[in-house]
Enzyme design. Structure first.
Site, PDB file in Angstrom:
ATOM      1  CG  ASP A  28     -61.361  23.780 -10.213  1.00 12.98           C
ATOM      2  OD1 ASP A  28     -59.970  24.396 -10.076  1.00 12.98           O
ATOM      3  OD2 ASP A  28     -62.254  23.440  -9.141  1.00 12.98           O
ATOM      4  CB  SER A  29     -63.042  18.826  -7.695  1.00 10.45           C
ATOM      5  OG  SER A  29     -63.230  19.777  -6.423  1.00 10.45           O
ATOM      6  CB  SER A  30     -65.338  24.233  -7.664  1.00 10.42           C
ATOM      7  OG  SER A  30     -64.268  24.723  -8.703  1.00 10.42           O
TER       8      SER A  30
ATOM      9  CB  THR B 220     -54.629  20.501  -6.977  1.00  6.90           C
ATOM     10  OG1 THR B 220     -55.614  21.794  -7.105  1.00  6.90           O
ATOM     11  CG2 THR B 220     -52.987  21.335  -7.235  1.00  6.90           C
TER      12      THR B 220
ATOM     13  CB  THR C 212     -58.808  19.347  -1.995  1.00  9.18           C
ATOM     14  OG1 THR C 212     -58.354  21.078  -2.541  1.00  9.18           O
ATOM     15  CG2 THR C 212     -58.072  18.331  -2.572  1.00  9.18           C
ATOM     16  CG  ASP C 213     -61.553  23.918  -4.213  1.00 11.84           C
ATOM     17  OD1 ASP C 213     -60.995  23.675  -3.410  1.00 11.84           O
ATOM     18  OD2 ASP C 213     -61.946  24.252  -5.109  1.00 11.84           O
TER      19      ASP C 213
HETATM   20  N1  ASP Z   1     -59.821  24.405  -7.097  1.00 10.69           N
HETATM   21  C1  ASP Z   1     -58.651  22.306  -6.828  1.00 10.69           C
HETATM   22  C2  ASP Z   1     -60.020  21.272  -7.759  1.00 10.69           C
HETATM   23  O1  ASP Z   1     -60.623  21.344  -6.280  1.00 10.69           O
HETATM   24  C3  ASP Z   1     -58.501  21.688  -5.728  1.00 10.69           C
HETATM   25  C4  ASP Z   1     -57.610  21.257  -5.792  1.00 10.69           C
HETATM   26  O2  ASP Z   1     -57.547  20.650  -6.290  1.00 10.69           O
HETATM   27  O3  ASP Z   1     -56.728  21.190  -4.411  1.00 10.69           O
HETATM   28  O4  ASP Z   1     -60.384  21.150  -8.345  1.00 10.69           O
END
Ligand code: ASP
Length: 561
Positions: free
Chosen positions: A106-108, A31, A138-139
């Site tokens: 996207d970290s997912s 993000t 953050t994911d």
């Molecule tokens: N979906 C985003 C990710 O993990 C969420 C984030 O960065 O806060 O890449």
């Protein structure tokens, strides 16, 4: 709070030059760098130019200097434009550059391939920078932090991961504070761990977990206090908690984690033994993390069917680790249901997070020569501070901790300079605080002093206690520079074995000195290409161990005794 820091020339040394720290920011996506698109937020390139260069706290407006970055497997070096922060509260400026991964994620969607890419980027650039900041979604950030903490072996420099709940280009965001706080930690504090910085807190990476989907306080490390907290005044590091490498070994990485042969299963009321059996019979499965109730309890099933399923799998060679579903606390054999698991051979994961247990399992299973026994043994031992083996009371002096600490440092300094090994051992054994990265009035740590001590055994001992080889004194000198300047062959070798290298700022002075003593400086890492092998040999002997300290010494800033 201890007095330990990388350097603090602004405090007590107003005449000292302002040093620059170098930090590599590795952008993987998330993000923090995202922009709106018709299909929702997506990662966008050009973070340094678009998000940082226009912000005064990230750019002091000085001329951009090119920083060398090793960009690929072929060790190709490319010059990257850098930015520099204004002078921080600690009297330093941080010069940094952002290295963006080819594919921003996207970290997912990140997996072991992405973790390996981060580890390799740090490894390739390790000697060029003082610290590393990794920008990440953050994911799955807690998984990446945990994985990296195991993959980066004998890490001697700070690696700080961060991200944000809201993109940097959004008006009210947490990206600015998270990134600035991470840069300050990576550029000032010798916390040689993989950490996660978020919402003014620095957590040990393998203790952290994501606890909120949209709050700015998105992370916590419930079983371990923060390693540091940023307030309006400064960043206070809890030095007594900081883990340090204690092996005389160079920094290395282990990249091939065995993630495709491990799994995680959450126990729930009514779970059938057949369900667990089905997972345990997945083809090629080597390890399972079982998330159990409370202090590590699971139903044993009718006629102990569940326990049998687990015991059979362990007999087939599968490693099963028990972690709790609770946010805090540890797996311990208190209840009969938990004890039957441990009798079946299930390993107590103590207070490890699921993220740490899963990535540690994948790391241990991939180590060369790993066996079920070795993985089982290491799983319940702390290898990177990921679990609490037993709680040990820490003896503290409530009053005047700082003066006492400084007194001890001084006494230690004398013992090191006199080569009094027995006294050094005694001081370290009885000192309740960890003082090996504390600095004296000229910024020298005990490792700086030991780098020129008449006793090599002292240097060996202090390195084995986790003293850092990367801290620079008020003149910007590393212990390795001081040892080379004093012509101490053995000391240089030992420091190099422990991962020491000359800082890029001290290379020009080192190159000058190397013209007179190419042998000794060659061992310290300065190669003068025009020197013939014979000349190097000759110098090597002349400055060898027997003659240490007797040769002419050029002091270009080293301030060791
Ligand atoms: N979906 C985003 C990710 O993990 C969420 C984030 O960065 O806060 O890449």
């Amino acid at each position: 709070m201890g007095a330990e820091a990388i350097l603090d020339p602004a405090q007590g040394h107003p005449e000292a030059p302002i040093l620059e720290s170098r930090v590599l920011i590795i952008m993987t996506g998330g993000t923090i760098c995202m922009r709106d698109s018709p299909s929702g937020f997506i990662p966008a390139r050009g973070f340094q130019e678009q998000c940082l260069s226009r912000v005064p706290t990230f750019n002091d407006g000085s001329d951009s200097k090119g920083l060398d970055v090793v960009v690929n497997q072929a060790n190709e070096v490319k010059e990257h434009p850098s930015l520099r922060t204004p002078t921080t509260a600690y009297g330093r400026q941080i010069r940094y550059t952002v290295f963006e991964f080819e594919e921003l994620l996207d970290s997912s969607s990140i997996d072991a391939k992405g973790w390996a890419e981060i580890a390799r980027t740090i490894f390739r650039n390790y000697t060029l920078f003082d610290g590393f900041v990794v920008l990440h979604g953050t994911d799955s950030l807690a998984y990446t932090c945990s994985a990296l903490s195991f993959m980066l072996q004998n890490l001697g420099k700070p690696v700080v991961l961060t991200g944000s709940q809201s993109p940097m280009l959004v008006l009210q965001n947490d990206a600015t504070d998270n990134l600035l706080g991470s840069l300050v930690v990576a550029g000032h504090f010798m916390v040689p761990e993989v950490c996660l910085y978020f919402n003014n807190r620095l957590f040990r990476g393998n203790r952290s977990c994501k606890v909120a989907a949209s709050d700015f306080a998105a992370f916590d490390s419930p079983n371990c206090p923060p390693l540091a907290v940023t307030t309006s005044m400064r960043t206070n590091v809890n030095w007594d908690l900081v883990n340090r490498p204690r092996n005389i070994e160079n920094f290395s990485i282990q990249t091939n984690l065995d993630t495709s042969h491990v799994a995680c299963l959450r126990i729930f009321p009514g779970i059938k033994p057949q369900m667990v059996d089905a997972v345990l019979k997945l083809e090629g499965l080597h390890g399972l993390v079982l998330e159990t109730f409370g202090a590590g309890n699971a139903p044993h099933g009718e006629d102990n069917a569940m326990t049998k399923v687990l015991a059979d799998a362990i007999k087939r060679g599968i490693v099963i680790v028990n972690v709790t579903q609770c946010l805090t606390g540890s797996v311990s054999p208190v209840y009969a249901t938990g004890m039957s698991l441990s009798r079946a051979g299930v390993i107590a994961g103590l207070d490890m997070t699921t993220e740490a247990a899963l990535t540690k399992l994948a790391y241990l299973l991939a180590l060369p020569g790993a066996t079920q026994e070795s993985v089982t043994r290491n799983m319940s031992t702390s290898i990177r501070g990921e679990l609490t083996e037993s709680s040990q009371p820490v003896f503290r002096h409530p009053d005047s901790a700082l003066p006492e600490r400084i007194q001890t440092l001084t006494v230690l300094g004398y013992a090191i300079a006199q080569g009094d090994f027995a006294r050094v051992q005694e001081i370290i054994k009885t000192e309740p605080h960890w003082i090996l990265n504390d600095a004296d009035y000229s910024g020298n740590t005990p490792i700086h002093l030991a780098a020129t001590s008449p006793s090599i055994a002292i240097l060996h001992f202090l390195l084995g206690q986790g003293g850092s080889v990367h801290i620079r004194n008020h003149n910007g000198r590393t212990p390795l520079f001081l040892a080379a300047n004093a012509g101490l062959f053995e000391h240089i070798l030992l420091l190099r074995q422990s991962g020491a290298h000359l800082h890029s700022d001290e290379r020009p002075a080192a190159e000058l000195l190397a013209q007179r003593k190419p042998g000794i400086w060659g061992i310290a890492g300065i190669t003068l290409k025009q020197m013939s092998e014979r000349e190097l040999e000759g110098e090597h002997t002349e400055n060898g161990f027997e003659r240490r300290g007797k040769g002419h010494r050029v002091d270009l800033g080293g301030s060791a005794p």
